[in-house]
Scaffold this motif. Structure first.
Motif, short mmCIF file in Angstrom:
data_model
loop_
_atom_site.label_atom_id
_atom_site.label_comp_id
_atom_site.label_asym_id
_atom_site.label_seq_id
_atom_site.Cartn_x
_atom_site.Cartn_y
_atom_site.Cartn_z
N LEU A 100 72.48 -35.01 13.52
CA LEU A 100 71.08 -35.18 13.13
C LEU A 100 70.81 -36.61 12.71
CD1 LEU A 100 70.64 -31.96 10.95
CD2 LEU A 100 70.18 -32.24 13.39
N LYS A 101 69.56 -36.98 12.72
CA LYS A 101 69.14 -38.29 12.23
C LYS A 101 67.76 -38.12 11.60
CE LYS A 101 67.10 -39.61 16.71
NZ LYS A 101 67.11 -40.61 17.80
N ARG A 102 67.32 -39.16 10.89
CA ARG A 102 66.00 -39.10 10.26
C ARG A 102 65.30 -40.43 10.40
NH1 ARG A 102 64.88 -41.76 5.59
NH2 ARG A 102 66.58 -42.52 4.28
N ASP A 103 63.98 -40.42 10.12
CA ASP A 103 63.23 -41.67 10.13
C ASP A 103 63.86 -42.64 9.15
OD1 ASP A 103 61.58 -40.41 11.87
OD2 ASP A 103 59.96 -40.02 10.44
N ALA A 104 63.84 -43.92 9.49
CA ALA A 104 64.59 -44.91 8.72
C ALA A 104 63.98 -45.29 7.39
CB ALA A 104 64.78 -46.17 9.58
N SER A 105 62.73 -45.00 7.14
CA SER A 105 62.07 -45.45 5.92
C SER A 105 62.74 -44.94 4.66
CB SER A 105 60.60 -45.02 5.93
OG SER A 105 59.99 -45.34 4.70
N GLU A 106 62.73 -45.80 3.61
CA GLU A 106 63.26 -45.41 2.30
C GLU A 106 62.15 -45.23 1.28
OE1 GLU A 106 66.24 -44.56 1.33
OE2 GLU A 106 67.11 -44.86 3.30
N ASN A 107 60.92 -45.29 1.71
CA ASN A 107 59.81 -45.17 0.77
C ASN A 107 59.52 -43.71 0.44
OD1 ASN A 107 59.30 -47.95 0.58
ND2 ASN A 107 58.11 -47.92 2.48
N VAL A 108 58.86 -43.52 -0.69
CA VAL A 108 58.49 -42.19 -1.14
C VAL A 108 57.62 -41.51 -0.09
CG1 VAL A 108 57.07 -40.96 -2.83
CG2 VAL A 108 58.74 -42.66 -3.60
N GLY A 109 57.89 -40.24 0.16
CA GLY A 109 57.11 -39.48 1.14
C GLY A 109 58.02 -38.59 1.96
N GLY A 110 57.45 -37.98 3.01
CA GLY A 110 58.21 -37.10 3.89
C GLY A 110 58.66 -37.82 5.14
N HIS A 111 59.91 -37.63 5.53
CA HIS A 111 60.48 -38.30 6.70
C HIS A 111 61.14 -37.26 7.60
CE1 HIS A 111 59.68 -42.03 4.57
NE2 HIS A 111 60.24 -41.49 3.51
#
Length: 288
Positions: free
Chosen positions: A119-130
């Protein structure tokens, strides 16, 4: 007639056994539906297969002494792929923390069959849903693969901004640069880059202790990006001590000295008058 089997990890008959009066019904699996297998490949046993795919089942009647045989006929049969659905599981973490292990569940895999999911996820580290998506599903071609996405939720990190205690003298302004506040609880590498410090009203003349309030903090990461929005900040006031100005001594006015009367010059005593006897002075050269 042909079955409609679905892959189940086991051998399955491709057709239902037929019957014939006179002669023997035989079967064979061919490479395609045009070229019949050799006579020696035909067997009385109904052909079976395990893996998903398309199969060409040929059948015919072998005659006996009382019956003639028939020409072979092809029947296309398919073992359908089994539905396999991999579902990622929702995860959460606090901003600045390491990602949790991404996990998944599956439905449809035959026991004993190997399955590898990455699995992988969106790269952003900001608060919110990824979004968590599939990077790779490794399984045999016996499966029709499906995938359900999930969400990694990053929540705000709690941190505290504290104003540093200060002591000033009445009339002075407090120091308001960023060094006069501290940041605690922040993510690794994040620093305080700006702050607003405000002193409350105090009675300086009485050296009253007041407070320094902090607000408007700006936090940046190692790349200099503003990451303040990833924090839930608590502000703590600092202690302000104001000392009164030192009391100035009044300027002394010189005291005028009393005017002194001029000192009288001493009066000279008159010299005593000397009275000489009457002496007749004679011209020079005369005898007395």
């Amino acid at each position: 007639t042909g079955n409609k089997p679905v892959y189940n990890g086991k051998e399955q008959p491709l057709v239902k056994a037929g019957s014939v009066e006179g002669g023997t019904l035989v079967y064979a699996i061919g490479k395609d539906g045009k070229t019949a297998p050799a006579d020696g490949d035909f067997k009385e046993t109904v052909p079976s297969a395990k893996d998903a795919g398309t199969y060409y089942v040929w059948y015919k009647v072998q005659g006996d002494k009382n019956h003639n045989g028939t020409d072979p006929v092809a029947l296309e049969v398919e073992i359908a792929k089994k539905a396999l659905v991999v579902s990622a599981e929702d995860k959460s973490k606090t901003y600045g923390d390491a990602d949790p292990k991404l996990t998944w569940t599956q439905k449809g895999l035959v026991e004993g069959d190997p399955l590898t999911v990455t699995l992988k996820r969106d790269a952003s580290e900001n608060v919110g849903g990824h979004t968590i998506t599939v990077d790779k599903i490794e399984v045999s071609d016996n499966y029709e693969k499906g995938f359900n996405e999930a969400v990694l939720t990053i929540v705000a990190r709690e941190a505290t901004v504290t104003a540093v205690d200060q002591t000033i003298t009445e009339g002075e302004a407090i120091k308001s640069d960023v060094s006069m506040a501290t940041l605690s609880g922040q993510a690794k590498g994040d620093t305080l880059s700006a702050i607003t410090l405000t002193a409350n009203a105090v009675n300086a003349a009485e050296a009253t202790t007041g407070a320094i309030t902090a607000s408007g903090a700006k936090i940046v990461n190692t790349a200099g990006e503003d990451v303040t929005g990833n924090y839930s900040l608590t502000y703590t006031s600092g202690k302000l001590t104001v000392n009164p100005k030192p009391t100035e001594k009044p300027t002394e006015t010189p005291t005028a000295k009393p005017t002194e009367a001029p000192t009288a010059e001493p009066t000279a005593e008159p010299e005593p008058e000397v009275i000489l006897p009457n002496v007749m002075l004679k011209p020079a050269g005369e005898a007395t």
